[in-house]
Design a protein around this motif. Sequence first.
Motif, PDB file in Angstrom:
ATOM      1  N   ASN A 197      30.078  36.936 -57.382  1.00 26.65           N
ATOM      2  CA  ASN A 197      29.226  38.464 -57.797  1.00 26.65           C
ATOM      3  C   ASN A 197      28.515  37.839 -58.715  1.00 26.65           C
ATOM      4  O   ASN A 197      28.724  37.952 -60.042  1.00 26.65           O
ATOM      5  N   VAL A 198      27.065  37.936 -57.994  1.00 27.36           N
ATOM      6  CA  VAL A 198      26.062  36.961 -59.665  1.00 27.36           C
ATOM      7  C   VAL A 198      26.077  37.556 -60.128  1.00 27.36           C
ATOM      8  O   VAL A 198      26.086  37.155 -61.718  1.00 27.36           O
ATOM      9  N   ARG A 199      25.955  38.586 -58.922  1.00 29.25           N
ATOM     10  CA  ARG A 199      25.399  39.728 -60.293  1.00 29.25           C
ATOM     11  C   ARG A 199      25.950  40.419 -61.431  1.00 29.25           C
ATOM     12  O   ARG A 199      26.117  40.698 -63.191  1.00 29.25           O
ATOM     13  N   SER A 200      27.026  39.857 -61.362  1.00 27.64           N
ATOM     14  CA  SER A 200      28.151  40.012 -62.378  1.00 27.64           C
ATOM     15  C   SER A 200      28.271  39.214 -63.238  1.00 27.64           C
ATOM     16  O   SER A 200      28.361  39.731 -64.500  1.00 27.64           O
ATOM     17  N   ALA A 201      28.641  38.326 -63.176  1.00 30.78           N
ATOM     18  CA  ALA A 201      28.567  37.143 -63.850  1.00 30.78           C
ATOM     19  C   ALA A 201      27.700  37.076 -64.667  1.00 30.78           C
ATOM     20  O   ALA A 201      27.787  36.794 -66.080  1.00 30.78           O
ATOM     21  N   LEU A 202      26.076  36.812 -64.023  1.00 31.73           N
ATOM     22  CA  LEU A 202      24.993  37.251 -65.162  1.00 31.73           C
ATOM     23  C   LEU A 202      24.826  38.540 -66.253  1.00 31.73           C
ATOM     24  O   LEU A 202      24.476  38.025 -66.985  1.00 31.73           O
ATOM     25  N   SER A 203      25.148  39.632 -65.856  1.00 28.27           N
ATOM     26  CA  SER A 203      25.393  40.159 -66.682  1.00 28.27           C
ATOM     27  C   SER A 203      25.812  40.102 -67.892  1.00 28.27           C
ATOM     28  O   SER A 203      25.794  40.639 -68.825  1.00 28.27           O
ATOM     29  N   VAL A 204      26.977  39.325 -67.857  1.00 29.69           N
ATOM     30  CA  VAL A 204      27.582  39.538 -69.328  1.00 29.69           C
ATOM     31  C   VAL A 204      27.624  37.589 -69.818  1.00 29.69           C
ATOM     32  O   VAL A 204      27.864  37.476 -70.915  1.00 29.69           O
ATOM     33  N   ALA A 205      27.290  36.909 -68.835  1.00 29.63           N
ATOM     34  CA  ALA A 205      26.970  35.607 -69.287  1.00 29.63           C
ATOM     35  C   ALA A 205      25.932  35.039 -69.966  1.00 29.63           C
ATOM     36  O   ALA A 205      24.735  35.425 -69.902  1.00 29.63           O
ATOM     37  N   ASP A 206      26.033  33.640 -71.185  1.00 28.60           N
ATOM     38  CA  ASP A 206      25.573  33.230 -72.234  1.00 28.60           C
ATOM     39  C   ASP A 206      24.333  32.274 -71.811  1.00 28.60           C
ATOM     40  O   ASP A 206      23.753  31.896 -71.590  1.00 28.60           O
ATOM     41  N   GLU A 207      25.504  31.182 -70.448  1.00 27.97           N
ATOM     42  CA  GLU A 207      25.251  30.166 -69.938  1.00 27.97           C
ATOM     43  C   GLU A 207      25.316  30.397 -68.482  1.00 27.97           C
ATOM     44  O   GLU A 207      25.821  31.142 -67.940  1.00 27.97           O
ATOM     45  N   GLY A 208      24.511  29.277 -67.622  1.00 23.21           N
ATOM     46  CA  GLY A 208      24.339  29.474 -66.414  1.00 23.21           C
ATOM     47  C   GLY A 208      24.994  27.976 -65.938  1.00 23.21           C
ATOM     48  O   GLY A 208      23.736  27.454 -65.548  1.00 23.21           O
ATOM     49  N   VAL A 209      25.388  27.929 -64.468  1.00 20.44           N
ATOM     50  CA  VAL A 209      25.694  26.513 -63.815  1.00 20.44           C
ATOM     51  C   VAL A 209      25.582  27.221 -62.734  1.00 20.44           C
ATOM     52  O   VAL A 209      26.703  27.651 -61.928  1.00 20.44           O
ATOM     53  N   VAL A 210      25.313  26.296 -62.095  1.00 21.33           N
ATOM     54  CA  VAL A 210      24.499  26.905 -59.946  1.00 21.33           C
ATOM     55  C   VAL A 210      25.102  25.293 -60.040  1.00 21.33           C
ATOM     56  O   VAL A 210      24.817  23.866 -59.797  1.00 21.33           O
ATOM     57  N   MET A 211      25.999  25.721 -58.609  1.00 16.55           N
ATOM     58  CA  MET A 211      26.380  23.772 -58.047  1.00 16.55           C
ATOM     59  C   MET A 211      26.186  24.306 -57.146  1.00 16.55           C
ATOM     60  O   MET A 211      26.126  25.350 -55.750  1.00 16.55           O
ATOM     61  N   SER A 212      25.839  22.567 -56.039  1.00 19.05           N
ATOM     62  CA  SER A 212      25.122  23.145 -54.459  1.00 19.05           C
ATOM     63  C   SER A 212      26.478  21.529 -54.218  1.00 19.05           C
ATOM     64  O   SER A 212      26.126  20.597 -54.732  1.00 19.05           O
ATOM     65  N   LEU A 213      26.879  21.813 -52.994  1.00 25.01           N
ATOM     66  CA  LEU A 213      27.868  20.468 -52.687  1.00 25.01           C
ATOM     67  C   LEU A 213      28.054  19.418 -53.825  1.00 25.01           C
ATOM     68  O   LEU A 213      28.564  18.526 -53.496  1.00 25.01           O
ATOM     69  N   GLY A 214      29.141  20.350 -54.167  1.00 25.47           N
ATOM     70  CA  GLY A 214      30.214  19.221 -55.477  1.00 25.47           C
ATOM     71  C   GLY A 214      29.163  18.676 -56.624  1.00 25.47           C
ATOM     72  O   GLY A 214      29.290  18.139 -57.134  1.00 25.47           O
ATOM     73  N   ARG A 215      28.025  19.339 -57.134  1.00 27.91           N
ATOM     74  CA  ARG A 215      26.999  18.255 -57.419  1.00 27.91           C
ATOM     75  C   ARG A 215      26.399  19.667 -58.768  1.00 27.91           C
ATOM     76  O   ARG A 215      26.395  21.335 -57.982  1.00 27.91           O
ATOM     77  N   VAL A 216      26.099  19.536 -59.873  1.00 24.63           N
ATOM     78  CA  VAL A 216      25.601  20.386 -60.660  1.00 24.63           C
ATOM     79  C   VAL A 216      24.108  20.254 -60.109  1.00 24.63           C
ATOM     80  O   VAL A 216      23.417  19.479 -60.708  1.00 24.63           O
ATOM     81  N   VAL A 217      23.530  21.200 -59.357  1.00 19.73           N
ATOM     82  CA  VAL A 217      21.655  21.444 -59.661  1.00 19.73           C
ATOM     83  C   VAL A 217      21.110  22.339 -60.549  1.00 19.73           C
ATOM     84  O   VAL A 217      19.130  22.161 -60.884  1.00 19.73           O
TER      85      VAL A 217
END
Length: 238
Positions: A197-217
């Motif tokens: 639930n991306v919206r919920s997570a970003l509503s409380v997070a300070d930092e964000g990390v996006v992963m795709s196919l096992g890598r940090v993008v």
Amino acid sequence: MSAILEINGVTAGYGAAPVLQDVSISVPTGTICAVLGANGAGKTTLLRTLSGLLKPTAGQVVFDGQDLREVKVEHLIRLGLAHVPEGRGVVTELTVDENLRLGGLWRKDRADARRALDEVYQLFEPLQRRRSSAGHQLSGGERQMLALGRALVARPKVLLLDEPSLGLAPRVTAQIMALLRQLRDDTGLTVLLVEQNVRSALSVADEGVVMSLGRVVVSTSAEQLRGDDELRHAYLGF
């Protein structure tokens, strides 16, 4: 701000096929860091590696200045690293109170363990009302509260939290996210949050990390992720 958790070039997986490939993430002390991405991105594998359930084939994880390659899995909670896996992990045959006490069984300071238990009941009023109920009698939201509460009884420095909103009503999800923000603000707890639930997570997070196919993008502030339409469309689907 110093980092309490440093993931440096970690590769890990199941059998011969790596799921995580050269993953590096720095989690500042006293923040909520949301790890986002599609199914199969490697998010759960990341948490399993951090909690010692999987051994990395390359790279290093440093928690509070200590190389976790030198630490036995059962000792991680004593260092202050707690993992709440997807599916909540409640012992359904035990009562709420018995489940919570499991979180502090290893603690030598019995008085503080009792205080921690009381604090969890104050945080989660539904658990207070159902402290004699068996785990299988609880709703999905109550089970998530119980799994979180059991981890908090151990007074962790870092909480690894995997999909806490899975299967929950939006109202309950909002309560869980508000609690994470409260714990960060009141106790300085650091949270590494894996969440669909991306919206919920970003509503409380300070930092964000996006992963795709096992890598940090992408690794940036949650505020920048919320405001970057192109990035969100490309990797997060909204």
